[in-house]
Design a protein around this motif. Structure first.
Motif, PDB file in Angstrom:
ATOM      1  N   ALA A   1       0.676  -0.861   0.017  1.00 18.97           N
ATOM      2  CA  ALA A   1       0.204   0.106   0.278  1.00 18.97           C
ATOM      3  C   ALA A   1       1.009   0.900   0.091  1.00 18.97           C
ATOM      4  N   THR A   2       1.662   1.271   1.119  1.00 20.03           N
ATOM      5  CA  THR A   2       2.435   2.109   0.920  1.00 20.03           C
ATOM      6  C   THR A   2       3.207   2.932  -0.525  1.00 20.03           C
ATOM      7  N   GLY A   3       3.812   1.257  -1.309  1.00 17.60           N
ATOM      8  CA  GLY A   3       5.017   1.456  -2.211  1.00 17.60           C
ATOM      9  C   GLY A   3       3.947   2.159  -3.930  1.00 17.60           C
ATOM     10  N   TYR A   4       2.606   1.851  -3.410  1.00 15.98           N
ATOM     11  CA  TYR A   4       1.938   1.987  -4.570  1.00 15.98           C
ATOM     12  C   TYR A   4       0.981   2.893  -3.710  1.00 15.98           C
ATOM     13  N   VAL A   5       0.787   3.525  -3.135  1.00 15.68           N
ATOM     14  CA  VAL A   5       0.772   5.228  -2.797  1.00 15.68           C
ATOM     15  C   VAL A   5       2.062   6.399  -3.182  1.00 15.68           C
ATOM     16  N   VAL A   6       3.329   6.375  -3.031  1.00 12.79           N
ATOM     17  CA  VAL A   6       4.400   6.676  -2.698  1.00 12.79           C
ATOM     18  C   VAL A   6       4.436   6.350  -4.301  1.00 12.79           C
ATOM     19  N   LEU A   7       4.200   5.787  -5.306  1.00 15.13           N
ATOM     20  CA  LEU A   7       4.717   5.005  -6.827  1.00 15.13           C
ATOM     21  C   LEU A   7       3.721   6.493  -7.905  1.00 15.13           C
TER      22      LEU A   7
END
Length: 107
Positions: A24-30
């Motif tokens: 979830a964090t990686g998706y939002v940052v990306l």
């Protein structure tokens, strides 16, 4: 008749929760890095799956196996929808959640 469970934490379920939160964090940052807006229902689904696996990671909790099973179904569905971007680790987390659910039913 009360059933006895082993006290403690199921580390396999904790790995799934960490994969959910990391995805979830990686998706939002990306997505934010590309100047777009993240899809909120997708992030919400990952957070719900993380909450279910956190509930299932405590061995003394009631409805532990159904929570892990629901998390596995949710993660596999979300991973299938995002298969061509970030879906593979999410599907892997779903399969690990199924394994943790099977172990919870045996214990």
């Amino acid at each position: 008749m009360a059933t006895r469970t082993r006290p403690g934490v199921d580390w396999l379920a904790l790995v799934v929760a960490l994969l959910c939160l990391g995805s979830a964090t990686g998706y939002v940052v990306l997505v934010l890095g590309q100047g777009d807006v993240p899809v909120l229902w997708f992030v919400g689904g990952l957070l719900v799956a993380a909450a279910l696996t956190l509930h299932g990671s405590i061995r003394s909790r009631r409805f532990r196996a159904p929570a892990l099973l629901a998390s596995g179904v949710l993660l596999c569905a979300l991973g299938a929808l995002a298969l061509f971007s970030i879906g593979l680790p999410i599907v892997a987390a779903g399969l690990i959640a199924f394994t943790a659910a099977a172990r919870a039913r045996v214990a």
